[in-house]
Design an enzyme around this catalytic site. Structure first.
Site, PDB file in Angstrom:
ATOM      1  N   ASN A  17       0.836  -1.213   0.000  1.00  0.00           N
ATOM      2  CA  ASN A  17       0.000   0.000   0.000  1.00  0.00           C
ATOM      3  C   ASN A  17       0.866   1.256   0.000  1.00  0.00           C
ATOM      4  OD1 ASN A  17      -3.010  -0.490   0.122  1.00  0.00           O
ATOM      5  ND2 ASN A  17      -2.275  -1.973   1.635  1.00  0.00           N
ATOM      6  N   ILE A  96      -1.785   2.866  18.085  1.00  0.00           N
ATOM      7  CA  ILE A  96      -1.325   4.261  17.964  1.00  0.00           C
ATOM      8  C   ILE A  96      -1.604   4.952  19.294  1.00  0.00           C
ATOM      9  CG2 ILE A  96      -1.723   6.471  16.794  1.00  0.00           C
ATOM     10  CD1 ILE A  96      -0.377   4.535  14.985  1.00  0.00           C
ATOM     11  N   HIS A 112      -8.281  -1.149   6.016  1.00  0.00           N
ATOM     12  CA  HIS A 112      -8.617  -2.442   6.622  1.00  0.00           C
ATOM     13  C   HIS A 112      -9.107  -3.377   5.509  1.00  0.00           C
ATOM     14  CE1 HIS A 112      -9.768  -5.148   9.859  1.00  0.00           C
ATOM     15  NE2 HIS A 112     -10.852  -5.412   9.159  1.00  0.00           N
ATOM     16  N   GLU A 182      -7.366  -2.427  -2.324  1.00  0.00           N
ATOM     17  CA  GLU A 182      -6.770  -1.494  -1.357  1.00  0.00           C
ATOM     18  C   GLU A 182      -5.852  -0.503  -2.066  1.00  0.00           C
ATOM     19  OE1 GLU A 182      -4.964  -3.226   2.141  1.00  0.00           O
ATOM     20  OE2 GLU A 182      -6.180  -5.019   1.922  1.00  0.00           O
TER      21      GLU A 182
HETATM   22  C1  GRF Z   1      -3.277  -4.723   4.092  1.00  0.00           C
HETATM   23  O1  GRF Z   1      -4.108  -5.797   3.798  1.00  0.00           O
HETATM   24  C2  GRF Z   1      -3.988  -3.731   4.988  1.00  0.00           C
HETATM   25  O2  GRF Z   1      -5.357  -3.665   4.749  1.00  0.00           O
HETATM   26  C3  GRF Z   1      -3.752  -4.310   6.353  1.00  0.00           C
HETATM   27  O3  GRF Z   1      -2.435  -4.822   6.284  1.00  0.00           O
HETATM   28  C4  GRF Z   1      -2.101  -5.147   4.948  1.00  0.00           C
HETATM   29  C5  GRF Z   1      -0.856  -4.411   4.612  1.00  0.00           C
HETATM   30  O4  GRF Z   1      -0.332  -4.772   3.362  1.00  0.00           O
HETATM   31  N1  GRF Z   1      -4.010  -3.331   7.363  1.00  0.00           N
HETATM   32  P1  GRF Z   1       0.925  -4.005   2.776  1.00  0.00           P
HETATM   33  O5  GRF Z   1       1.974  -3.979   3.878  1.00  0.00           O
HETATM   34  O6  GRF Z   1       0.497  -2.641   2.388  1.00  0.00           O
HETATM   35  O7  GRF Z   1       1.383  -4.835   1.612  1.00  0.00           O
END
Ligand code: GRF
Length: 234
Positions: A17, A96, A112, A182
């Protein structure tokens, strides 16, 4: 011209992400936002390598090493030193601290991998979320971007996108399908917040995606991100 909003991304793992945010914001000439800091939850994670490759400053704040009590001050110190406007939690696993939540109220988002308020809360992270989704028998999962409060996964929802649960799905296969989504909605939500367009991205606002015609990225794009050297694909 308005300065791009300075974004910090907090990650405890693979950082795909984070990569999607860097790809969206950092190369553009006059973007609404720019990733200016990465905070890693532990040393050696792929997110830190991604930050280094993109030339984004990164620090490690591992609560197990510095202690939970010191975490708030250290985090605020880093966020202030880098003049951060917006904080994005993308796979951040530590709680946090309340001081940080308060300081960044309305300016801190989390992603999420399910449709909140279902399949959220304490202990609902990573592959556990997808396992619970499959065990429940629902036919639709998805991804949610929401504001961060001092309670797990309870802040107001900014954006959601559904993802079908397919016959024969494994938690891993579902996780990949959700991750692709995402990567699409997190930059959208950050952009909306950064450009002051946030009201229109609220659930009651006008931003509504045409879910029937909207194209989500094909699996190949998420595989490309996961395949980057050093990625753990977390
Ligand atoms: C994602 O599925 C996010 O929704 C969750 O943790 C994962 C992180 O993936 N909170 P990345 O580290 O961004 O590949």
């Amino acid at each position: 011209m308005r300065e791009p909003k300075r974004v910090a991304v907090l990650s405890s793992g693979g950082g795909t992400n984070l990569q999607a945010l860097i790809a969206r914001f950092n190369p553009a000439p006059a973007p609404a936002a720019r990733v200016e800091l990465v905070i890693g939850g532990r040393a050696g994670i792929a997110a830190l390598q991604r930050a280094a490759r993109a030339g984004v400053p990164a620090v490690v704040l591992d609560a197990r090493e510095i202690g939970v009590d010191a975490l708030a001050a250290r985090m605020l110190d880093e966020l202030e030193r880098h003049r951060i406007d917006i904080v994005v939690l993308a796979g951040w696993l530590q709680l946090i601290p309340l001081e940080v939540v308060r300081r960044y109220e309305g300016r801190m988002l989390n992603i999420h991998p399910a449709l909140l308020p279902a399949f959220g809360g304490k202990g609902m992270y990573g592959i556990r979320v997808h396992r619970a989704v499959l065990e429940s028998g629902v036919r639709v999962s998805g991804a949610t971007v929401h504001h961060v409060t001092d309670r797990y996964d309870e802040g107001s929802i900014v954006l959601q996108w559904p993802v079908p649960v397919l016959p024969g799905d494994t938690p891993e296969a579902l996780a990949l399908r959700v991750l692709a989504v995402e990567h699409r909605i997190l930059p959208l939500a950050v952009e909306a917040l950064a450009s002051g367009d946030h009201a229109s991205a609220s659930p009651a606002g006008e931003v509504c995606f045409d879910l029937l015609t909207a194209r989500v990225p094909p699996d190949s794009s998420v595989r490309a991100l996961l395949a980057e050297p050093g990625s753990t694909g977390e």
